[in-house]
Design a protein around this motif. Structure first.
Motif, PDB file in Angstrom:
ATOM      1  N   LYS A 215       0.721  -0.964  -0.102  1.00  0.00           N
ATOM      2  CA  LYS A 215      -0.382   0.172   0.391  1.00  0.00           C
ATOM      3  C   LYS A 215       0.844   1.103  -0.038  1.00  0.00           C
ATOM      4  CE  LYS A 215      -1.933   1.180   3.610  1.00  0.00           C
ATOM      5  NZ  LYS A 215      -2.830   0.290   5.152  1.00  0.00           N
ATOM      6  N   GLU A 216       0.560   1.771  -1.090  1.00  0.00           N
ATOM      7  CA  GLU A 216       1.801   3.070  -1.145  1.00  0.00           C
ATOM      8  C   GLU A 216       1.371   4.324  -0.601  1.00  0.00           C
ATOM      9  OE1 GLU A 216       4.785   2.837  -4.978  1.00  0.00           O
ATOM     10  OE2 GLU A 216       3.372   5.457  -4.908  1.00  0.00           O
ATOM     11  N   ILE A 217       1.885   4.585   0.220  1.00  0.00           N
ATOM     12  CA  ILE A 217       2.550   6.405   1.062  1.00  0.00           C
ATOM     13  C   ILE A 217       3.532   7.327   0.712  1.00  0.00           C
ATOM     14  CG2 ILE A 217       2.764   7.213   3.359  1.00  0.00           C
ATOM     15  CD1 ILE A 217       1.655   4.007   4.359  1.00  0.00           C
ATOM     16  N   LYS A 218       3.161   7.550  -0.512  1.00  0.00           N
ATOM     17  CA  LYS A 218       3.950   8.377  -0.924  1.00  0.00           C
ATOM     18  C   LYS A 218       4.871  10.265  -0.256  1.00  0.00           C
ATOM     19  CE  LYS A 218       2.210   8.744  -5.878  1.00  0.00           C
ATOM     20  NZ  LYS A 218       2.964   7.639  -6.080  1.00  0.00           N
ATOM     21  N   LEU A 219       5.787   9.917  -0.484  1.00  0.00           N
ATOM     22  CA  LEU A 219       6.703  11.235   0.216  1.00  0.00           C
ATOM     23  C   LEU A 219       6.309  12.192  -0.257  1.00  0.00           C
ATOM     24  CD1 LEU A 219      10.431   9.514  -0.369  1.00  0.00           C
ATOM     25  CD2 LEU A 219       9.345   9.866   2.194  1.00  0.00           C
ATOM     26  N   THR A 220       5.749  13.124   0.843  1.00  0.00           N
ATOM     27  CA  THR A 220       5.887  14.860   0.883  1.00  0.00           C
ATOM     28  C   THR A 220       6.866  15.327   0.471  1.00  0.00           C
ATOM     29  OG1 THR A 220       6.685  15.292   2.287  1.00  0.00           O
ATOM     30  CG2 THR A 220       4.269  15.022   1.997  1.00  0.00           C
ATOM     31  N   ASP A 221       6.869  16.004  -1.040  1.00  0.00           N
ATOM     32  CA  ASP A 221       7.694  17.107  -2.119  1.00  0.00           C
ATOM     33  C   ASP A 221       9.018  17.733  -0.576  1.00  0.00           C
ATOM     34  OD1 ASP A 221       6.993  16.784  -3.993  1.00  0.00           O
ATOM     35  OD2 ASP A 221       6.255  18.224  -4.296  1.00  0.00           O
ATOM     36  N   GLU A 222       8.148  18.033   0.053  1.00  0.00           N
ATOM     37  CA  GLU A 222       9.370  18.489   1.878  1.00  0.00           C
ATOM     38  C   GLU A 222       9.945  17.426   2.231  1.00  0.00           C
ATOM     39  OE1 GLU A 222       8.310  20.777   6.233  1.00  0.00           O
ATOM     40  OE2 GLU A 222       7.101  19.448   4.682  1.00  0.00           O
ATOM     41  N   GLN A 223       9.742  16.001   2.447  1.00  0.00           N
ATOM     42  CA  GLN A 223      10.233  15.126   3.001  1.00  0.00           C
ATOM     43  C   GLN A 223      11.875  14.417   2.009  1.00  0.00           C
ATOM     44  OE1 GLN A 223       7.046  12.529   3.339  1.00  0.00           O
ATOM     45  NE2 GLN A 223       7.822  12.128   5.530  1.00  0.00           N
ATOM     46  N   LYS A 224      11.113  14.779   0.324  1.00  0.00           N
ATOM     47  CA  LYS A 224      12.214  14.612  -0.534  1.00  0.00           C
ATOM     48  C   LYS A 224      13.211  15.076  -0.473  1.00  0.00           C
ATOM     49  CE  LYS A 224       9.766  12.140  -3.187  1.00  0.00           C
ATOM     50  NZ  LYS A 224       8.524  11.808  -4.856  1.00  0.00           N
ATOM     51  N   GLU A 225      13.137  16.894  -0.437  1.00  0.00           N
ATOM     52  CA  GLU A 225      13.543  17.491  -0.375  1.00  0.00           C
ATOM     53  C   GLU A 225      14.882  17.633   1.066  1.00  0.00           C
ATOM     54  OE1 GLU A 225      12.031  22.010  -0.679  1.00  0.00           O
ATOM     55  OE2 GLU A 225      11.467  20.874  -2.557  1.00  0.00           O
ATOM     56  N   ARG A 226      13.884  17.363   2.094  1.00  0.00           N
ATOM     57  CA  ARG A 226      14.786  17.529   2.948  1.00  0.00           C
ATOM     58  C   ARG A 226      16.121  16.517   3.264  1.00  0.00           C
ATOM     59  NH1 ARG A 226      11.355  18.468   7.293  1.00  0.00           N
ATOM     60  NH2 ARG A 226      10.222  16.215   6.727  1.00  0.00           N
ATOM     61  N   LEU A 227      15.877  14.978   2.404  1.00  0.00           N
ATOM     62  CA  LEU A 227      16.238  13.701   2.766  1.00  0.00           C
ATOM     63  C   LEU A 227      17.482  14.072   1.442  1.00  0.00           C
ATOM     64  CD1 LEU A 227      13.912  10.406   1.940  1.00  0.00           C
ATOM     65  CD2 LEU A 227      15.631  11.103   3.290  1.00  0.00           C
ATOM     66  N   ILE A 228      17.368  14.914   0.590  1.00  0.00           N
ATOM     67  CA  ILE A 228      18.240  15.220  -0.426  1.00  0.00           C
ATOM     68  C   ILE A 228      19.258  15.566  -0.129  1.00  0.00           C
ATOM     69  CG2 ILE A 228      18.686  16.464  -2.859  1.00  0.00           C
ATOM     70  CD1 ILE A 228      15.615  15.387  -4.287  1.00  0.00           C
ATOM     71  N   LYS A 229      19.025  17.221   0.397  1.00  0.00           N
ATOM     72  CA  LYS A 229      20.344  17.889   1.130  1.00  0.00           C
ATOM     73  C   LYS A 229      20.790  17.048   1.898  1.00  0.00           C
ATOM     74  CE  LYS A 229      18.932  21.899   3.863  1.00  0.00           C
ATOM     75  NZ  LYS A 229      18.049  22.249   4.607  1.00  0.00           N
ATOM     76  N   ASN A 230      20.383  16.949   3.271  1.00  0.00           N
ATOM     77  CA  ASN A 230      20.945  15.627   3.483  1.00  0.00           C
ATOM     78  C   ASN A 230      21.641  14.990   3.496  1.00  0.00           C
ATOM     79  OD1 ASN A 230      19.120  16.711   5.677  1.00  0.00           O
ATOM     80  ND2 ASN A 230      18.112  15.212   6.877  1.00  0.00           N
ATOM     81  N   LEU A 231      21.639  14.539   2.500  1.00  0.00           N
ATOM     82  CA  LEU A 231      22.671  13.431   1.733  1.00  0.00           C
ATOM     83  C   LEU A 231      23.634  13.886   1.154  1.00  0.00           C
ATOM     84  CD1 LEU A 231      19.555  10.510   0.160  1.00  0.00           C
ATOM     85  CD2 LEU A 231      21.634  10.749   2.116  1.00  0.00           C
ATOM     86  N   LYS A 232      23.384  15.340   0.296  1.00  0.00           N
ATOM     87  CA  LYS A 232      24.933  16.216   0.520  1.00  0.00           C
ATOM     88  C   LYS A 232      26.087  15.997   1.009  1.00  0.00           C
ATOM     89  CE  LYS A 232      22.043  17.493  -3.777  1.00  0.00           C
ATOM     90  NZ  LYS A 232      21.109  18.887  -4.752  1.00  0.00           N
TER      91      LYS A 232
END
Lengths: 93, 188
Positions: free
Chosen positions: A76-93
């Motif tokens: 059952k898919e729960i989508k990541l919000t754009d805000e979460q995605k941005e945060r993840l990408i930022k934290n991974l850099k």
């Protein structure tokens, strides 16, 4: 000699009598594993005379299936919000 | 410019991995943390990843490990919550019997009856699971979702095997009571 026999009998009888706390413990344990012969016997005797624990057993069984179904991951898919995605990408850099 | 690995993974499998993490951890903050850990770990070990194997499977296996790590880390840091209020009489007289107010009420549902096709019920159950003390919930989830044996839970979380039965028991006592008060009492 006679006294020890009586005591032993008493001990056995006491062991047959389990509390509601133990009875419900066994009911729950039984969802995961097989009970021993003595455990089964103790539980049976207890349930024969205890209404609350008999109700507990029925309800514990009723919710068990539902628990299993609910906890299963069914894609059952729960989508990541754009805000979460941005945060993840930022934290991974 | 080609996208970096994590961005591509996030784009391709982000939602899947996140859903998986949510199903295990229930809380969005924890799921997000664990997803980040997964990508970090994947970046470090991506050279070991063989092109032939499935990328999604590979990431999922890292995620699974990270979830268990998180359980373990959290588990150690949580104060013991084993002494929650007992539902049973603690006095010598009537020791171990149900407290009058905690004894289960008959829900009036026959076994086998289709009483729970309801999505609302799932929500209540989810809420009740979330209401469990963290320590109990982790053990409960590992038992149900990873189908972990008591000895592997013991190894991973450091709970003694006999304590695991007690924790599962308390968790289930509380779940039943929670469902009764949120579902059956509000219906009637």
């Amino acid at each position: 000699m006679k006294k020890t026999l009586i005591n032993r009998f008493k001990n056995v009888m006491m062991k047959m009598m389990i509390t509601c706390e133990t009875a419900t413990y066994l009911i729950d344990k039984n969802h995961y594993t097989e009970l021993s012969f003595i455990e089964k016997l103790n539980l049976k005797i207890h349930l024969y005379t205890c209404k609350s624990c008999s109700i507990y057993k029925v309800e514990s069984n009723l919710i068990n299936d539902k628990i299993i179904k609910t906890l299963k991951f069914d894609d059952k898919e729960i989508k990541l919000t754009d805000e979460q995605k941005e945060r993840l990408i930022k934290n991974l850099k | 410019m080609p996208k970096t690995n994590p961005e591509m993974w996030l784009h391709k499998y982000g939602d899947y991995l996140y859903s998986y993490a949510i199903s295990r951890l229930k809380l969005p903050e924890l799921a997000e943390d664990v997803l980040q850990e997964t990508f970090l770990s994947a970046m470090k070990s991506k050279d070991n990843f063989k092109e032939k194997s499935n990328e999604k499977t590979w990431l999922t296996s890292i995620l699974k490990r990270k979830i268990i790590d998180l359980y373990r880390k959290k588990y150690k840091n949580i104060e013991t919550s084993m002494d929650a209020k007992s539902m049973f009489v603690q006095d010598k007289f009537m020791y171990g019997s149900w407290n009058a107010e905690d004894a289960p009420q008959d829900w009036g549902v026959a076994q086998g009856e289709d009483w729970i096709g309801d999505e609302e019920f799932i929500k209540v159950l989810d809420k009740c699971i979330l209401n469990l003390p963290d320590k109990w919930r982790f053990v409960f989830m590992m038992k149900h979702q990873e189908e972990a044996s008591n000895s592997s839970i013991n190894k991973k979380l450091g709970v003694s095997e006999s304590n695991i039965w007690t924790i599962l028991h308390r968790a289930r006592l509380q779940l039943r009571e929670c469902i009764e008060s949120l579902w059956f009492k509000t219906l009637s």
